[in-house]
Enzyme design. Structure first.
Site, PDB file in Angstrom:
ATOM      1  N   HIS A  55      14.056 -37.603 -82.990  1.00 11.01           N
ATOM      2  CA  HIS A  55      15.458 -37.823 -82.644  1.00 11.01           C
ATOM      3  C   HIS A  55      15.521 -39.316 -82.323  1.00 11.01           C
ATOM      4  O   HIS A  55      15.224 -39.723 -81.199  1.00 11.01           O
ATOM      5  CB  HIS A  55      15.864 -37.005 -81.410  1.00 11.01           C
ATOM      6  CG  HIS A  55      15.440 -35.559 -81.452  1.00 11.01           C
ATOM      7  ND1 HIS A  55      16.049 -34.645 -82.268  1.00 11.01           N
ATOM      8  CD2 HIS A  55      14.465 -34.887 -80.800  1.00 11.01           C
ATOM      9  CE1 HIS A  55      15.469 -33.449 -82.095  1.00 11.01           C
ATOM     10  NE2 HIS A  55      14.502 -33.575 -81.216  1.00 11.01           N
ATOM     11  N   GLN A  58      16.911 -41.240 -79.121  1.00  9.19           N
ATOM     12  CA  GLN A  58      16.278 -41.094 -77.800  1.00  9.19           C
ATOM     13  C   GLN A  58      15.280 -42.217 -77.502  1.00  9.19           C
ATOM     14  O   GLN A  58      14.882 -42.399 -76.349  1.00  9.19           O
ATOM     15  CB  GLN A  58      15.598 -39.721 -77.690  1.00  9.19           C
ATOM     16  CG  GLN A  58      16.626 -38.581 -77.711  1.00  9.19           C
ATOM     17  CD  GLN A  58      16.002 -37.197 -77.668  1.00  9.19           C
ATOM     18  OE1 GLN A  58      14.799 -37.043 -77.498  1.00  9.19           O
ATOM     19  NE2 GLN A  58      16.820 -36.173 -77.831  1.00  9.19           N
ATOM     20  N   ARG A  79      17.082 -33.572 -69.827  1.00  7.15           N
ATOM     21  CA  ARG A  79      18.123 -33.300 -70.803  1.00  7.15           C
ATOM     22  C   ARG A  79      19.494 -33.726 -70.272  1.00  7.15           C
ATOM     23  O   ARG A  79      20.314 -34.263 -71.015  1.00  7.15           O
ATOM     24  CB  ARG A  79      18.123 -31.810 -71.169  1.00  7.15           C
ATOM     25  CG  ARG A  79      18.904 -31.510 -72.423  1.00  7.15           C
ATOM     26  CD  ARG A  79      18.903 -30.031 -72.753  1.00  7.15           C
ATOM     27  NE  ARG A  79      19.695 -29.264 -71.818  1.00  7.15           N
ATOM     28  CZ  ARG A  79      20.213 -28.052 -72.084  1.00  7.15           C
ATOM     29  NH1 ARG A  79      19.985 -27.483 -73.252  1.00  7.15           N
ATOM     30  NH2 ARG A  79      20.914 -27.405 -71.185  1.00  7.15           N
ATOM     31  N   TYR A 118      21.106 -34.359 -84.529  1.00  5.71           N
ATOM     32  CA  TYR A 118      22.139 -33.504 -83.947  1.00  5.71           C
ATOM     33  C   TYR A 118      23.289 -34.252 -83.295  1.00  5.71           C
ATOM     34  O   TYR A 118      24.216 -33.645 -82.772  1.00  5.71           O
ATOM     35  CB  TYR A 118      21.546 -32.471 -82.992  1.00  5.71           C
ATOM     36  CG  TYR A 118      20.796 -32.977 -81.784  1.00  5.71           C
ATOM     37  CD1 TYR A 118      21.454 -33.275 -80.599  1.00  5.71           C
ATOM     38  CD2 TYR A 118      19.416 -33.104 -81.817  1.00  5.71           C
ATOM     39  CE1 TYR A 118      20.758 -33.696 -79.481  1.00  5.71           C
ATOM     40  CE2 TYR A 118      18.710 -33.525 -80.707  1.00  5.71           C
ATOM     41  CZ  TYR A 118      19.381 -33.813 -79.539  1.00  5.71           C
ATOM     42  OH  TYR A 118      18.685 -34.234 -78.437  1.00  5.71           O
ATOM     43  N   ARG A 208      18.210 -20.584 -79.186  1.00  7.70           N
ATOM     44  CA  ARG A 208      19.160 -20.583 -78.075  1.00  7.70           C
ATOM     45  C   ARG A 208      20.477 -21.266 -78.441  1.00  7.70           C
ATOM     46  O   ARG A 208      21.504 -21.010 -77.819  1.00  7.70           O
ATOM     47  CB  ARG A 208      18.550 -21.217 -76.816  1.00  7.70           C
ATOM     48  CG  ARG A 208      18.223 -22.683 -76.912  1.00  7.70           C
ATOM     49  CD  ARG A 208      17.508 -23.198 -75.648  1.00  7.70           C
ATOM     50  NE  ARG A 208      16.585 -24.268 -75.944  1.00  7.70           N
ATOM     51  CZ  ARG A 208      16.881 -25.560 -76.005  1.00  7.70           C
ATOM     52  NH1 ARG A 208      18.120 -25.960 -75.788  1.00  7.70           N
ATOM     53  NH2 ARG A 208      15.962 -26.457 -76.278  1.00  7.70           N
ATOM     54  N   GLU A 233       9.656 -24.306 -76.831  1.00  9.62           N
ATOM     55  CA  GLU A 233       9.206 -25.505 -76.132  1.00  9.62           C
ATOM     56  C   GLU A 233       8.966 -25.243 -74.658  1.00  9.62           C
ATOM     57  O   GLU A 233       8.063 -25.826 -74.053  1.00  9.62           O
ATOM     58  CB  GLU A 233      10.253 -26.614 -76.315  1.00  9.62           C
ATOM     59  CG  GLU A 233       9.869 -27.935 -75.663  1.00  9.62           C
ATOM     60  CD  GLU A 233      10.793 -29.080 -76.042  1.00  9.62           C
ATOM     61  OE1 GLU A 233      11.842 -28.818 -76.632  1.00  9.62           O
ATOM     62  OE2 GLU A 233      10.427 -30.229 -75.750  1.00  9.62           O
ATOM     63  N   HIS A 267       7.535 -27.565 -81.775  1.00 11.40           N
ATOM     64  CA  HIS A 267       7.146 -27.138 -80.418  1.00 11.40           C
ATOM     65  C   HIS A 267       6.810 -25.642 -80.382  1.00 11.40           C
ATOM     66  O   HIS A 267       7.431 -24.870 -79.642  1.00 11.40           O
ATOM     67  CB  HIS A 267       8.253 -27.379 -79.379  1.00 11.40           C
ATOM     68  CG  HIS A 267       8.802 -28.760 -79.340  1.00 11.40           C
ATOM     69  ND1 HIS A 267       8.031 -29.879 -79.182  1.00 11.40           N
ATOM     70  CD2 HIS A 267      10.084 -29.212 -79.416  1.00 11.40           C
ATOM     71  CE1 HIS A 267       8.802 -30.940 -79.170  1.00 11.40           C
ATOM     72  NE2 HIS A 267      10.042 -30.565 -79.314  1.00 11.40           N
ATOM     73  N   ASP A 318       9.234 -36.944 -81.856  1.00 16.37           N
ATOM     74  CA  ASP A 318      10.283 -36.241 -81.117  1.00 16.37           C
ATOM     75  C   ASP A 318      11.183 -37.171 -80.310  1.00 16.37           C
ATOM     76  O   ASP A 318      12.071 -37.800 -80.851  1.00 16.37           O
ATOM     77  CB  ASP A 318       9.626 -35.165 -80.239  1.00 16.37           C
ATOM     78  CG  ASP A 318      10.650 -34.192 -79.641  1.00 16.37           C
ATOM     79  OD1 ASP A 318      11.803 -34.186 -80.101  1.00 16.37           O
ATOM     80  OD2 ASP A 318      10.293 -33.442 -78.719  1.00 16.37           O
TER      81      ASP A 318
HETATM   82 ZN   LIG Z   1      12.993 -32.223 -80.831  1.00 12.55          ZN
END
Ligand SMILES: [Zn+2]
Length: 452
Positions: A55, A58, A79, A118, A208, A233, A267, A318
């Site tokens: 991602h 990040q 998060r 995302y 989820r 994860e 994960h 990640d």
């Molecule tokens: Zn990820």
């Protein structure tokens, strides 16, 4: 042509190799040669790895989340901060950060990236005029750097297991199945402007954040891979999915989809032994992100049982808290050693751990990104990395010890050259567009930090 003093071919180590590239692929490999005029001469040539899970945005948060607050910090408090941060990202920031991230990956020895994307909409959740605006920014960063992109637009519909509505901080991520399918079309249009090795897959975010019906709908709309999903994860995630679907995430996925070699389960951290064995036998790739999994306190992968059953794996960075190929591979092994109070864990029977990790991650990473790569052989994409075996960390080692030296004793600065499908992006240890990309990143960060 490339001349390498030694190279790790699919058939094993060899010396004095000349290699030709045509249309991004390896068109010839000949051994026992001499360098010819005009050849790019390198020391040691290896297949370059794919970074199968990123991602990119990040990366800009690295170092902002390591201050302990009152109470116990967790994945979930991390998060929350990530959501506050994303509220200020503009398309220009997204592109500049991705440019830096892809450059850092290539300088670390990766040829390609799976961008699990995302961040889709404006901060208030409204789509941009072009639904694929931010996908096109990722594609632009791939074009600038030359990295091999597998773009993975993410279906993110719910805020938690059991169709919990999205939180305000998740508004930029959300799509219905219909809008998601439209977004994938726009992403496809952006990526079609890139070289032919670049492609689009899909990424249902996690069990989820989606539902069994929506998962089925997007898989029907796009039957060909790659398909990536965050799977198990955190223990809370496993418990939530178990309470909702009456099965653990990996167990549910293997029973309710035809997860196969097109799939990558990111994960796969919290699994029973039965899940581990069944996942290995399904042919999916385990997408391991050891540095991030350590940083977020996720837990270690069930490596020994997975390898015993012949499971495929690759590595990704990640959260991009640190981008380092050597650090990723050694953290994978060290997480196993710390748990098992043992040495040399990630190898079946006897053998080199470094070679098992490196060659395994090369093949598994390429599989996960849908790239015909992962080995040096005629017909494979020219995803190649050259390292300097005369560097102090490596100079005393025999050929058969070099990958152990690379994984356990060296830093990424032994990388001299990287080719992504033949695009020679890193030369003499530096990305060919390093200065411009870093200048753009610094400027974007100055404006972002002023807005925060
Ligand atoms: Zn990820």
């Amino acid at each position: 042509m490339i001349f390498a003093k030694q190279a790790k071919l699919s058939s094993g180590w060899t010396t004095n190799v000349r290699l030709n590239i045509a249309d991004g692929k390896i068109s010839s490999v000949t051994e026992n040669q001499s360098p010819a005029q005009g050849d790019t001469v390198v020391d040691t040539l290896l297949p370059a790895l794919a970074n199968l899970h990123s991602h990119s945005f990040q990366r800009a948060m690295s170092g902002m989340t390591e201050f302990r607050m009152a109470g116990k910090d967790s994945f979930w408090t991390w998060r929350d901060l990530m959501y506050r941060f994303t509220a200020h990202l503009t398309p220009e920031h997204v592109e500049a950060i991705a440019g830096l991230v892809f450059l850092e990956m290539q300088e670390a020895g990766y040829a390609s990236v799976g961008e699990f994307h995302y961040l889709h909409h404006q901060p208030n959740g409204m789509p941009y005029d072009d639904l694929g605006e931010l996908s096109s920014r990722i594609a632009a960063a791939a074009s600038e750097t030359g990295i091999g992109l597998t773009h993975l637009p993410v279906l993110y519909t719910y805020g938690g297991a059991g169709k919990v509505p999205l939180e305000a901080g998740q508004a930029r991520f959300g799509n219905s199945v219909d809008r998601f399918n439209g977004l994938v079309g726009r992403a496809q249009a952006a990526v079609s402007q890139l070289p032919a090795d670049c492609r689009v897959g899909i990424a249902p975010h996690s069990l989820r954040a989606t539902s069994p019906e929506d998962l089925k709908a997007v898989l029907t709309a796009r039957p060909n891979g790659p398909v990536h999903i965050h799977i198990a994860e955190q223990p809370k995630e496993v418990a939530d999915v178990q309470a909702w679907l009456n099965a653990r995430p990996v167990e549910w996925l293997l029973e309710n989809t035809d997860a196969n070699t097109d799939w990558c389960l990111i994960h796969a951290t919290h699994m029973t032994d039965a899940e581990t064995v069944n996942m290995a036998k399904s042919g999916v790739v385990a997408g391991l992100c050891p540095v991030t999994e350590a940083n977020l306190g996720d837990g270690p992968f069930n490596g020994p049982a997975y390898l015993q059953s012949g499971g495929a794996f690759g590595v990704g960075s990640d959260s991009n808290v640190l981008i380092s190929l050597t650090e990723e591979l050694r953290t994978l092994e060290y997480s196993q050693r710390l748990r098992d109070i043992a040495r040399n864990v990630m190898v079946v029977g006897e053998g080199s751990v470094g070679e098992t990790l490196y060659t395994g991650a090369a093949k598994g990473g390429a599989q996960a990104l849908g790239r015909g790569a992962g080995e040096i052989a005629v017909g494979e994409l020219a995803d190649l990395v050259a390292i300097d075996s005369s560097a102090p960390a490596l100079c005393a080692l025999r050929q058969d010890q070099l990958l152990d030296g690379l994984v356990f004793g060296a830093k990424d600065n032994v990388v001299t050259d990287v080719w992504s499908a033949g695009r020679h992006a890193v030369q003499s240890g530096r990305h060919v567009k390093r200065d411009a990309i870093i200048t753009a990143y610094r400027s974007a960060m100055a404006s972002l930090m002023a807005a925060l």
